[in-house]
Structures are given as C-alpha cells and as structure tokens.
Design an enzyme around this catalytic site. Structure first.
Site, PDB file in Angstrom:
ATOM      1  N   ASN A 151       0.853  -1.190   0.000  1.00  0.00           N
ATOM      2  CA  ASN A 151       0.000   0.000   0.000  1.00  0.00           C
ATOM      3  C   ASN A 151       0.888   1.239   0.000  1.00  0.00           C
ATOM      4  OD1 ASN A 151      -1.879   2.003   0.372  1.00  0.00           O
ATOM      5  ND2 ASN A 151      -2.914   1.032   2.090  1.00  0.00           N
ATOM      6  N   ASN A 156      -6.040   6.373  -1.312  1.00  0.00           N
ATOM      7  CA  ASN A 156      -6.929   5.812  -2.328  1.00  0.00           C
ATOM      8  C   ASN A 156      -7.447   4.415  -1.958  1.00  0.00           C
ATOM      9  OD1 ASN A 156      -4.819   4.023  -2.812  1.00  0.00           O
ATOM     10  ND2 ASN A 156      -4.194   4.945  -4.745  1.00  0.00           N
ATOM     11  N   ASP A 157      -7.358   4.067  -0.672  1.00  0.00           N
ATOM     12  CA  ASP A 157      -7.800   2.727  -0.258  1.00  0.00           C
ATOM     13  C   ASP A 157      -9.269   2.494  -0.576  1.00  0.00           C
ATOM     14  OD1 ASP A 157      -5.260   2.447   0.621  1.00  0.00           O
ATOM     15  OD2 ASP A 157      -5.744   2.295   2.758  1.00  0.00           O
ATOM     16  N   GLY A 176      -6.004  -2.521   0.143  1.00  0.00           N
ATOM     17  CA  GLY A 176      -5.389  -1.213  -0.064  1.00  0.00           C
ATOM     18  C   GLY A 176      -4.095  -1.205  -0.850  1.00  0.00           C
ATOM     19  N   ASP A 178      -1.657  -1.031  -4.008  1.00  0.00           N
ATOM     20  CA  ASP A 178      -1.897  -0.175  -5.172  1.00  0.00           C
ATOM     21  C   ASP A 178      -0.656  -0.069  -6.056  1.00  0.00           C
ATOM     22  OD1 ASP A 178      -0.266   1.522  -3.644  1.00  0.00           O
ATOM     23  OD2 ASP A 178      -1.988   2.618  -2.829  1.00  0.00           O
ATOM     24  N   ASP A 343      -6.319 -14.039 -19.576  1.00  0.00           N
ATOM     25  CA  ASP A 343      -7.087 -14.873 -18.651  1.00  0.00           C
ATOM     26  C   ASP A 343      -8.043 -15.795 -19.419  1.00  0.00           C
ATOM     27  OD1 ASP A 343      -7.981 -15.377 -15.826  1.00  0.00           O
ATOM     28  OD2 ASP A 343      -9.870 -14.618 -16.640  1.00  0.00           O
ATOM     29  N   GLU A 372      -3.809 -18.337 -20.594  1.00  0.00           N
ATOM     30  CA  GLU A 372      -4.138 -19.325 -19.569  1.00  0.00           C
ATOM     31  C   GLU A 372      -4.951 -20.446 -20.222  1.00  0.00           C
ATOM     32  OE1 GLU A 372      -6.251 -19.597 -15.165  1.00  0.00           O
ATOM     33  OE2 GLU A 372      -7.112 -18.284 -16.692  1.00  0.00           O
TER      34      GLU A 372
END
Length: 632
Positions: A151, A156-157, A176, A178, A343, A372
C-alpha cells in the site's frame, strides 16, 4: 447640430442593442451546444495514435439517443462506416487515420437543425513502438496481486465512486495495495532477479464484494481508483523501463463484470452471450476440438458464463471483437506495455480469440502473449499455441505465442513428496513431461511455474521445506521456458487453498505501515525468510546472463534411483543439472552421461559456490540439487 446628435445617439443605441442581442444569441447557442454535447457521456477509445498498422479506428460514442444524429469529421478525414444498433444510445463511427498526422479532429453531430461538435485527438506514437521487444525465455516473471502486495498511497484505499470499501480485516476484502506500492518496491523485485512483472488486472472492478482480484471489470479504459490512475499505471511502466524491467498486463477477453456500464445498457442484445440471460459454463475446454463432441456442449463451454457475476463476451460479434482489439492496442500504446497474459484464453470463442490475437501480433510482431489454458494434457495445451502441430490437424491456428505449462505445474505439486521412485512416480514425472515437448511448436516460449494466484501455494504443499523449495526452484530456473514466480514464495510465504482464495493471496509482510515484519528488507526479514530470499536471489541473478539456459538445447536422461539429470547446452557452454529427489544420499555413475560430458573434466557448482571434479562418480546429498557449469 442637436438633431444630428440625437440621430447619432439613436444609431449608437441600436448598434448597442444589436451587440447585446448577438451576445445573448451566442450565449444561448453555446449553452444549447453544451447541452447537446453533454449528450455524449463516453468516447472509446478516448484517443488514437498516428502511424498505426490498424489505421481504421472504430470510435464508440455513447449518450442519450446519440444515434439520432448524422456524423461527419473535419480535416478531410474519411468516415468509412457508421454503425447504429438497436440501442439508440450508441453510435460506432469508423474513420481511416492512414496518413493522418497527430492533430485534433472535430466530429460534428447533426440532428435536423440541431448540431454540436466533439473533439477527438490523434496523438504522436512512440518511435519504433511497433517493434517493441517483449518478454521471452531470458526473463523471469514476477506475478503479484496489487491489492495484496504493498500500500503506497493510503488515500486511495477506498473511493466514493466505487462500492466496495477498504477492509483489511476481511480476508476477501480490499486491503489497499496499489500501483504506488509496486513502484515503491521495484528495487526489491529487481534485486531478487526478476525482470518482468505480471500484475493481475488493474482496470476498474465495481463489484459489491470480492473485487480485489479485479477479474470482473466494470470499465476497461480506466484503472481502478483504489489502485491509482491511468497516469500512475503509465508511470509504473516508465519506472520499470528505467530499470530494464518489463510490464505485462493481465488482459481479460472472455468476460466482464456485471457492473460494467455496457452490461447495464447493452449496445446490442448479443454483445454478451444470452441463453437468454445467464447459463453456466461447463468448463470442458476439450469440447473446443472434440471431433466426437456435441455442438451443445461446445456452446456451453465457450458461451456459458464463467460465474454469474461475469457476463460472457461474444467475440463472434464483430463490434465486440473490434472493441476488444482496439482496447488492447490502446493500452499497449498508452502505457507502453511489454506483453500480455490473457485470462481464461481457451474459454473464448476460438475463432474470435484467434482474430484478436493475430490483430495484436500483426501490430506488434515481437509482442509476447501468454494464454491461460488450464488443462492437464500436453496435446490439449499445445492446441492453443501458435502454429501447433496438433491444431494444424483441424486447420486451426490461435496465433497465441505462449501458453502456460500446467502439466509441469501438476508435477511440481506432488513429486517432491515421492521419496521412492517406481515406474510412474518420482522424478520420472519430469522426464515424461519434457519427453512430450515434441507436441509443442515452441517449448522455449512456455510459461513455467510452481504456482500462481489460483493454485495451492508450493510452500504450503511442502510445509515450508526449504530443501524441496530448492529442488523446485532449481528446475524452474534451469529448464526450458519462461519462469514465473508468485509473490512471496521467495520469502517462504504459504497459504491453504482449502481455506479459500484469500488464504493463497495474503498480504506481503511489510507492504503496510505498521506491519511487524518487513520482508522487503534484509534486516526486516526473519532468518527463515532470508534463507528463502537469498537462495532465490542467487539463482535468478545467475540465470540472467546465461543464454545457454535461455535458448540452449535440452538433453535429459531417464532418472535412476529418483535422480534426474539433464543438460542445457549450446556451441559455447554446457550446464549439468542434477536433481536428487530421494530421501538418501546418492552416488551417480557419470559414464552414462558421456555424450554430454565428453571433454569436460570439472565444473563450478552454482548453489554451493564450489568446484567439482567430474571423473567416475558424483556424490549428491538427499533432497538436493546441483547446477554445474562444465569446464574442460
């Protein structure tokens, strides 16, 4: 004179009134134009670039009844197509930017006597952007989950615009981490010996809960505000490039999140797969090429939704496919990316995803994309790699440069607990896995890994047994392919998949202010953490300069007594790797390796920093490995 002055005064008053009226009319027109311009809520892509191979760009304009307008564009730029759908809130305008230099274009929207304008920028492209070098077997990829790594900006959490708020006490909540946290610890990753970062998705995910993994995206042109901004993401790439590191974006083509703004107001009914509404995927990827399979089963694999909260995108819809192609190219140009990981690649419409992949690699010939393909058979995985000898049977080519080596991952998951070898258990599993490399078009471009964010933690499976970690990492660092390390393994982090995904995605210790253990620093790590870290650092930094490991030929020998021996060699160098998976010490007769040892009499053993003689026998301790640089 008096009459003349009165007349002049009257004329001045009239002129003044005319000026006032003109100002009023101008203000009215401006306000009216602004109100009409406000009819456009979104423009995607928000801008484009000059000199693109894909010169035709299809711009989505979204706003209330926007489709009621006709559209033109300034500066003699050609509008090649205008597409309107059953939803009047969308209009897709295609322009040809070939030979169009960087500039501000102006779109004019006309509806009867009403009109308004909207600017659209064509930006300068980076020099040699199309020839960017991507990741390859010379790299080591570090996989991290940004919410759980560090964090760097506690402000900006949480975001007022997004539903889920930070709650670090909730295992599956937002914690949190980032982009700032990643930037702050680039030196740690570089010191470790990793050259490339694969971060799980960073685009906005506005789900009410469990949004930290960010695979259910709600806006694919915007970084999630809890991670930072688009500018910060671009800064991450810039800071990494200063350190000769590469950034890989985790791209999701198969689905979006149910909170995506387009799902709430669909451009077309078939933008997403409808049954109508939701239907679950059967997850049977073999239906994609099963010559005996039913069409229904194939449909429910490709078109079924991964989970109820992730509506399945319809890549067979040309508007959807083009949107995804442009979005991918836009991010590469905007953030200066070095590669993609895609993905759930094999759940996509297979023809649509092949077109998507080819469009990206046509634009960037050296751009690597790993998909994947979570399957447990080499032939089935190979089917999805570019120019596969398997898919050629069905005249199919995915154009996907790299796939994930899940069969090797399967071996890593149990082999080091098999102390006694037999016909099918022990290190013979490694031999049999690599014996099937003939099925792949390019084994050197497979992504190899002990674990990732969806699997059991390696150190959990082996109860933090350092010797077994050494065995696994030795193979991963010296075998063909691109090694991928999952964050925290290098300090012995574990986690129980049986307790849920959150347990295998724990916070990196030291990433949050107030953490009692800061594993980002030597002094902050425990002795056990330093043992894991120092070994990993030594191994990966040794690997960096070893082209014989990156591209050399692999020659391996059938294991004996649970000891697996293989060589990586080219015209200049040769490296011998010995893996003793047995529970006791072993003496190895070197005569059976004569074809690779001829001319070599000694070597430097990398792990122990010792020279070794290579005469008749080689001794190796139980559950240990050796990496020997051969010398004449």
């Amino acid at each position: 004179m008096s009459f003349r002055r009165k007349e002049e005064s009257h004329i001045v008053n009239v002129l003044y009134r005319i000026i006032i009226m003109k100002k009023i009319i101008y203000i009215f027109i401006t306000l009216f134009t602004i109100s009409l311009s406000a009819q456009i809520d979104r423009v995607e892509p928000p801008f484009w670039y000059e000199g693109m191979n894909k010169s035709e760009v299809q711009i989505l304009f979204y706003g209330k009844n926007i489709a009621q307008n006709s559209v033109s564009v300034s500066n003699n730029v050609v509008v090649t197509n205008v597409t309107k759908t059953e939803n009047p809130n969308y209009i897709f305008v295609t322009i040809d930017t070939k030979n169009v230099k960087a500039q501000q274009l102006q779109f004019t929207f006309v509806n009867g006597k009403k009109s308004f304008k909207r600017n659209y920028e064509i930006k300068i492209r980076r020099e040699n952007s199309a020839l960017r070098k991507s990741y390859d077997a010379s790299d080591v990829m570090y996989l991290l989950m940004p919410d759980r790594f560090a964090n760097g900006n506690s402000n900006n959490d949480s975001s007022s615009e997004l539903q889920e708020k930070a709650n670090r006490s909730l295992p599956g909540g937002r914690h949190g981490g980032d982009i700032a946290g990643i930037i702050n610890h680039l030196d740690y990753i570089k010191e470790l010996g990793a050259t490339t970062i694969w971060s799980t998705p960073l685009c906005e995910d506005n789900d009410k809960g469990y949004s930290y993994h960010t695979y259910g995206q709600s806006d694919v042109y915007k970084i999630d505000a809890r991670y930072g901004t688009n500018e910060e993401y671009k800064q991450l790439a810039t800071e990494m490039h200063k350190k000769d590191m590469k950034l890989v974006m985790d791209y999701v083509t198969n689905h979006w999140g149910a909170e995506h703004w387009m799902f709430k107001d669909m451009p077309t009914y078939d933008w997403f797969h409808q049954f109508p509404g939701y239907a679950q995927s059967n997850y049977r990827m073999t239906t994609q090429y099963d010559i005996n399979g039913s069409k229904r089963d194939a449909k429910y694999c490709m078109d079924g939704w991964f989970v109820p909260s992730m509506p399945d995108l319809n890549q067979s819809n040309p508007l959807v496919l083009n949107y995804l192609i442009q979005n991918a190219i836009w991010w590469i140009e905007y953030a200066d990316l070095d590669g993609f990981r895609v993905d759930t690649y094999s759940y996509n419409d297979k023809d649509g995803i092949a077109k998507w992949t080819k469009a990206i690699t046509d634009e960037y010939p050296y751009f690597n994309i790993v998909g994947e393909v979570w399957m447990h058979d080499q032939a089935q995985i190979s089917y999805w790699q570019k120019d596969s000898p398997i898919s050629k049977i069905q005249s199919y080519n995915s154009y996907l440069p790299s796939v994930m080596d899940f069969t090797l991952h399967d071996v890593f998951g149990n082999v080091f607990n098999e102390d006694r070898a037999d016909w099918s258990n022990g290190t013979i599993k490694f031999y049999e896995n690599f014996a099937n490399d003939f099925l792949y078009a390019n084994p050197n471009n497979l992504l190899i890994f002990l674990e990732n964010h969806d699997t059991g933690r390696f150190n959990q499976i082996y109860k933090n047994d350092f010797k077994k970690y050494q065995l696994g990492m030795t193979i991963m660092a010296t075998m063909r392919g691109i090694p991928q390390l999952y964050y925290g393994s290098e300090i012995g982090m574990s986690g129980d998949k049986g307790k849920g995904d959150a347990d295998i995605r724990q916070d990196f210790p030291g990433g949050w202010t107030g953490d009692s253990n800061n594993a980002f620093t030597t002094s902050g790590r425990t002795s056990e953490q330093n043992q894991f870290f120092n070994f990993t650092k030594k191994l990966l930094n040794w690997r960096k300069s070893k082209s014989v490991i990156h591209t050399g030929k692999l020659t391996h020998y059938i294991p004996e007594n649970n000891v697996y021996v293989y060589f990586r060699h080219n015209d200049k160098e040769s490296v011998m790797v010995v893996i003793n998976n047995a529970a006791d010490n072993q003496k190895i007769n070197l005569s059976r390796f004569e074809e690779n040892l001829a001319g070599f009499t000694s070597g430097y053993e990398v792990i122990s920093d010792k020279n070794v003689e290579l005469k008749n026998e080689l001794s190796i301790d139980a559950k240990s490995s050796m990496i020997i640089e051969l010398k004449k």
